[in-house]
Scaffold this active site. Structure first.
Site, PDB file in Angstrom:
ATOM      1  N   ASP A  38       0.847  -1.190   0.000  1.00  0.00           N
ATOM      2  CA  ASP A  38       0.000   0.000   0.000  1.00  0.00           C
ATOM      3  C   ASP A  38       0.880   1.236   0.000  1.00  0.00           C
ATOM      4  OD1 ASP A  38      -1.993   2.117   0.810  1.00  0.00           O
ATOM      5  OD2 ASP A  38      -3.278   0.360   0.863  1.00  0.00           O
ATOM      6  N   VAL A  74       2.343   1.526  -7.293  1.00  0.00           N
ATOM      7  CA  VAL A  74       2.129   0.605  -8.417  1.00  0.00           C
ATOM      8  C   VAL A  74       2.275   1.288  -9.772  1.00  0.00           C
ATOM      9  CG1 VAL A  74       0.683  -0.984  -7.088  1.00  0.00           C
ATOM     10  CG2 VAL A  74      -0.396   0.894  -8.384  1.00  0.00           C
ATOM     11  N   ASN A 100      -5.281  -4.712  -6.749  1.00  0.00           N
ATOM     12  CA  ASN A 100      -6.454  -4.057  -6.178  1.00  0.00           C
ATOM     13  C   ASN A 100      -6.269  -2.552  -5.987  1.00  0.00           C
ATOM     14  OD1 ASN A 100      -8.952  -3.984  -4.225  1.00  0.00           O
ATOM     15  ND2 ASN A 100      -7.254  -3.193  -3.003  1.00  0.00           N
ATOM     16  N   TYR A 165     -11.853   6.718 -14.439  1.00  0.00           N
ATOM     17  CA  TYR A 165     -11.954   5.448 -13.707  1.00  0.00           C
ATOM     18  C   TYR A 165     -12.593   4.369 -14.580  1.00  0.00           C
ATOM     19  CZ  TYR A 165     -13.273   2.438  -9.713  1.00  0.00           C
ATOM     20  OH  TYR A 165     -13.431   1.404  -8.830  1.00  0.00           O
ATOM     21  N   GLY A 166     -13.673   4.723 -15.269  1.00  0.00           N
ATOM     22  CA  GLY A 166     -14.354   3.756 -16.132  1.00  0.00           C
ATOM     23  C   GLY A 166     -13.475   3.273 -17.270  1.00  0.00           C
ATOM     24  N   LYS A 169     -10.859   0.887 -15.812  1.00  0.00           N
ATOM     25  CA  LYS A 169     -11.422  -0.394 -15.386  1.00  0.00           C
ATOM     26  C   LYS A 169     -11.874  -1.254 -16.556  1.00  0.00           C
ATOM     27  CE  LYS A 169     -10.929  -0.145 -10.930  1.00  0.00           C
ATOM     28  NZ  LYS A 169      -9.910  -0.995 -10.291  1.00  0.00           N
ATOM     29  N   ALA A 197     -18.543  -2.517  -2.658  1.00  0.00           N
ATOM     30  CA  ALA A 197     -18.345  -2.642  -1.219  1.00  0.00           C
ATOM     31  C   ALA A 197     -18.233  -1.276  -0.572  1.00  0.00           C
ATOM     32  CB  ALA A 197     -17.077  -3.449  -0.930  1.00  0.00           C
ATOM     33  N   ALA A 198     -18.370  -1.259   0.742  1.00  0.00           N
ATOM     34  CA  ALA A 198     -18.200  -0.034   1.518  1.00  0.00           C
ATOM     35  C   ALA A 198     -16.716   0.163   1.791  1.00  0.00           C
ATOM     36  CB  ALA A 198     -18.974  -0.138   2.825  1.00  0.00           C
ATOM     37  N   ARG A 200     -13.257   3.342   1.374  1.00  0.00           N
ATOM     38  CA  ARG A 200     -12.983   4.778   1.267  1.00  0.00           C
ATOM     39  C   ARG A 200     -13.445   5.327  -0.075  1.00  0.00           C
ATOM     40  NH1 ARG A 200      -7.037   6.545   2.119  1.00  0.00           N
ATOM     41  NH2 ARG A 200      -6.726   4.937   0.540  1.00  0.00           N
TER      42      ARG A 200
END
Length: 305
Positions: A38, A74, A100, A165-166, A169, A197-198, A200
């Site tokens: 991270d 990364v 991830n 982002y789209g 991805k 998911a929940a 940040r």
């Protein structure tokens, strides 16, 4: 038989919080040695600290597992390569990769700055490529590897304010398709997770009472399945709040038009037939599309193949 990862070395990026943390803890609980990566930055990718990764490593060690922390960015290939070399020197291999790590810089397209578009692609898409590239040769040499990339419904289906982002991805789908094909002969299996998911990254976007149902831990079972020895390859799984699904890209059967009808007007006239999805199927490679079109054209022209 229970899925285990004893003797395997896993690298999980973006593992200091949220989904990555859940994946790292899940892998460690089933026997994997885990590199907890991270960069430790804010949601938009600024800043940086090793503390989040170190905290997860401590959790793993307290539970009896084995892990090391790494703060590689990364989007920096030299740092990613050094991280993989360090893990290989420490434990002999990197067998499992869960890419991830991610950031968000959401804005409507009209207001989005080129730098924000480029940075999100650098972290998500280019960063995933760097991680795959860094582990690829070692996996080939050992004739074993499992890779899970992280896509999103924002890329697969679209979402306002997330052009960067789209694009990143959905670009990963192409990366997965090619790597899965190239990895077959050396038993490298490459899959994708599309999580909801929940974390940040969803904070402030979804009502709190709904977020309570969307624990990151609800995604991890699908990731572990896709990293397992008997995992499929070239599979996209959706997961969220305990629901799991398989996502496929389909192409309609379509139709072949006579050369005299190679016009936009003819396409408009036949569009209902061209877009009929009743016989749609998922193609397994780029040449299958070419082959299908050639077969249809040959049949239309009365040519034997």
């Amino acid at each position: 038989m229970a899925i285990r990862f004893d003797g395997r070395v896993a690298l999980v990026t973006g593992a200091g919080n949220g989904l990555g943390r859940a994946h790292a803890l899940g892998l460690a609980s089933r026997g994997a040695k885990v590199v907890v990566n991270d960069f430790g930055g804010a949601r938009d990718g600024t800043g940086g600290s090793l503390s989040p990764a170190e905290t997860v490593v401590e959790e793993i060690r307290k539970a009896g597992g084995t892990a090391i922390a790494d703060g590689a960015d990364v989007s920096n290939f030299e740092q990613v390569t050094a991280m993989v070399e360090r893990a290989t020197k420490e434990w002999g291999s990197v067998d499992l990769l869960c890419a991830n790590a991610g950031i968000l810089r959401d804005k409507s397209f009209g207001k989005m700055e080129p730098a924000d578009f480029a940075k999100v692609l650098d972290v998500h898409l280019v960063g995933s490529f760097y991680c795959c590239k860094a582990v690829w040769n070692g996996m080939r040499e050992r004739n074993y590897g499992r890779i899970v990339l992280t896509t999103s419904s924002s890329g697969l289906y679209g979402n306002f304010g997330q052009a960067n982002y789209g694009a990143a991805k959905s670009g990963m789908v192409g990366l997965m398709n090619v790597l899965a094909e190239e990895g077959r002969k050396t038993d490298i299996r490459v899959n994708m997770i599309s999580p909801t998911a929940a974390t940040r990254m969803t904070e402030g976007l979804i009502p709190p009472q709904v977020l309570a149902l969307m624990k990151p831990e609800s995604i991890t079972p699908a990731v572990l399945f896709l990293l397992a020895e008997n995992a499929p390859t070239r599979t996209i799984m959706g997961a969220g709040a305990g629901s799991f699904a398989v996502i496929r890209i389909l192409e309609s059967e379509g139709m072949s038009l006579a050369e005299t009808d190679w016009t936009p007007d003819a396409i408009a006239a036949h569009f209902s037939e061209i877009s009929d999805m009743s016989k749609a199927r998922a193609l397994e490679g780029a040449f299958q599309q070419t082959q299908k079109y050639v077969e249809q054209a040959a049949a239309k022209a009365g040519v034997k193949l």
